[in-house]
Design an enzyme around this catalytic site. Sequence first.
Site, PDB file in Angstrom:
ATOM      1  CE  LYS A  93      57.404 -64.146 -79.238  1.00  0.00           C
ATOM      2  NZ  LYS A  93      56.972 -63.612 -77.929  1.00  0.00           N
ATOM      3  CG  ASN A  94      52.659 -62.318 -77.229  1.00  0.00           C
ATOM      4  OD1 ASN A  94      53.816 -62.743 -77.246  1.00  0.00           O
ATOM      5  ND2 ASN A  94      52.377 -61.045 -77.426  1.00  0.00           N
TER       6      ASN A  94
ATOM      7  NE  ARG B 262      60.844 -60.370 -73.150  1.00  0.00           N
ATOM      8  CZ  ARG B 262      61.348 -59.653 -72.153  1.00  0.00           C
ATOM      9  NH1 ARG B 262      62.597 -59.820 -71.791  1.00  0.00           N
ATOM     10  NH2 ARG B 262      60.607 -58.784 -71.507  1.00  0.00           N
TER      11      ARG B 262
ATOM     12  CB  CYS C 215      63.462 -59.820 -76.470  1.00  0.00           C
ATOM     13  SG  CYS C 215      63.003 -60.288 -78.155  1.00  0.00           S
TER      14      CYS C 215
ATOM     15  NE  ARG D 248      58.453 -60.513 -70.324  1.00  0.00           N
ATOM     16  CZ  ARG D 248      57.816 -60.836 -71.451  1.00  0.00           C
ATOM     17  NH1 ARG D 248      57.378 -62.046 -71.641  1.00  0.00           N
ATOM     18  NH2 ARG D 248      57.638 -59.953 -72.406  1.00  0.00           N
ATOM     19  N   PRO D 249      60.276 -58.778 -64.751  1.00  0.00           N
ATOM     20  CG  PRO D 249      59.152 -56.929 -63.875  1.00  0.00           C
ATOM     21  CD  PRO D 249      59.855 -57.412 -65.104  1.00  0.00           C
ATOM     22  CB  ILE D 250      58.507 -63.409 -62.319  1.00  0.00           C
ATOM     23  CG1 ILE D 250      59.699 -63.799 -61.441  1.00  0.00           C
ATOM     24  CG2 ILE D 250      58.848 -63.545 -63.792  1.00  0.00           C
ATOM     25  CD1 ILE D 250      60.010 -65.288 -61.504  1.00  0.00           C
ATOM     26  CG  ASP D 251      56.926 -58.067 -58.847  1.00  0.00           C
ATOM     27  OD1 ASP D 251      56.986 -58.164 -60.082  1.00  0.00           O
ATOM     28  OD2 ASP D 251      56.448 -57.076 -58.267  1.00  0.00           O
ATOM     29  CD  GLN D 252      52.267 -57.902 -58.838  1.00  0.00           C
ATOM     30  OE1 GLN D 252      51.101 -58.077 -58.500  1.00  0.00           O
ATOM     31  NE2 GLN D 252      53.160 -57.313 -58.052  1.00  0.00           N
TER      32      GLN D 252
ATOM     33  CG  ASP E 219      54.641 -57.080 -78.093  1.00  0.00           C
ATOM     34  OD1 ASP E 219      55.572 -56.679 -77.372  1.00  0.00           O
ATOM     35  OD2 ASP E 219      54.110 -58.193 -77.951  1.00  0.00           O
TER      36      ASP E 219
ATOM     37  CB  ILE F 140      53.869 -51.547 -71.456  1.00  0.00           C
ATOM     38  CG1 ILE F 140      52.436 -51.170 -71.867  1.00  0.00           C
ATOM     39  CG2 ILE F 140      53.924 -52.984 -70.950  1.00  0.00           C
ATOM     40  CD1 ILE F 140      51.421 -51.236 -70.748  1.00  0.00           C
TER      41      ILE F 140
ATOM     42  NE  ARG G  32      62.274 -65.015 -78.683  1.00  0.00           N
ATOM     43  CZ  ARG G  32      61.648 -64.048 -78.029  1.00  0.00           C
ATOM     44  NH1 ARG G  32      62.004 -62.794 -78.179  1.00  0.00           N
ATOM     45  NH2 ARG G  32      60.638 -64.330 -77.229  1.00  0.00           N
TER      46      ARG G  32
END
Length: 422
Positions: free
Chosen positions: A22-23, A92, A116, A121-125, A305, A327, A397
Amino acid sequence: MEKLMIRGGRPLHGEVQISGAKNSAVALIPAAILAESEVVLDNLPAISDVAVYSEILRDLGAVVQRKDDVIRIDPSDLKSVPMPNGKVKMLRASYYLMGALLGRFGEAVIGLPGGCNFEPRPIDQHIKGFEALGATVVNEHGAMRITAKELRGAKIYLDIVSVGATINIMLAASRAKGSTIIENAAKEPEIIDVATLLNSMGARIKGAGTETIRIEGVDQLHGCRHSIIPDRIQVGTYMIMAAATRGDVTVEGVIPKHMEAITAKLREMGATVEEMDDAVRIISGDQPYHPVDVKALVYPGFATDLQSPMTSLLTQASGVSILSDYIYGNRFKHVPELALMGANIRVEGRSAIIEGGPLSSAKVHATDLRAGAALVIAGLTVKDGITEVTGVEYIDRGYDNLVENLRRLGADIWRETAPDDK
């Protein structure tokens, strides 16, 4: 609305075939946008995220054809269409569209990730990486507008190890001018899978799977055929299910090296794990399981996970286990549901302290994908009564054919329609 009904107490026996990761799939499908001709992906998992992504690509103008576990994506007539809302809010991993559209068109408007709900989910990076490549990033009412007249290679150091940011920067940088170096890159197998696809499309990426990735930008990418790696989280979940039910299960279509962390913990508890070329066999006797301490870390550490499913297995150990997640600190929403089944667990900060003991049947609700897997595992261990699990849409999912696979292994599990009030 559907619910899963589980009459537990049956050891699982037999073989189960694992689908593609999935990932990986949720990154490989948007990566196909970067090509100018057809991309074919084999070993595609039949999960809801893939279906949503397929619809999104069609909305962007791609021709998407799917048959069994093969998807054909022709992005030659793709257009850069703003997507501030709608289907992107269901995923996600919708942020991979940012890097892919930015690399192909120099612009993207994408709504912030959904999926989920265990933790934002931060996206600063990701943003830091796009800006280093020369893009301007603006938050417009919950959607990211990313634009660049020209993407230029850069040296980017990630402040935290992030799979999403590593892949997103790879996607954009593969079409940038000049060289890009990603330092402190994530090392997950899915990173290597995406880099392998991009290289097959004509990209020039070295070092995927190490902490330093080097990318030489190219002007154009072309189509290719690529087989998705096996889903190591599915593998680990079935390994845990086999151990939790005291079964004997061979999980096929596996890269055993990807499973070293979970294999080590199962052996430490007292289960037998046999590794073959492309399979693992889990054999559980009647001996009591030893309590263990587990720390969820970045790869090659124990996967976050698998933290929720592992919680359910640790309720079957004799004694007190400690499970810590470094994590996602808030990934314990399955614990109150397990408590409804009689689990003796308390959460302290980033750790769950689990005292082993038998579980009982109950009506429980999955609040996210892996919490759902944990509740199914718990239900499989219960010897009396029927466990009802709602929130099945989360489980769908990430686990394709879960009910069918478990029934073939001897589990008594089925789907029913649930009333809409839950």
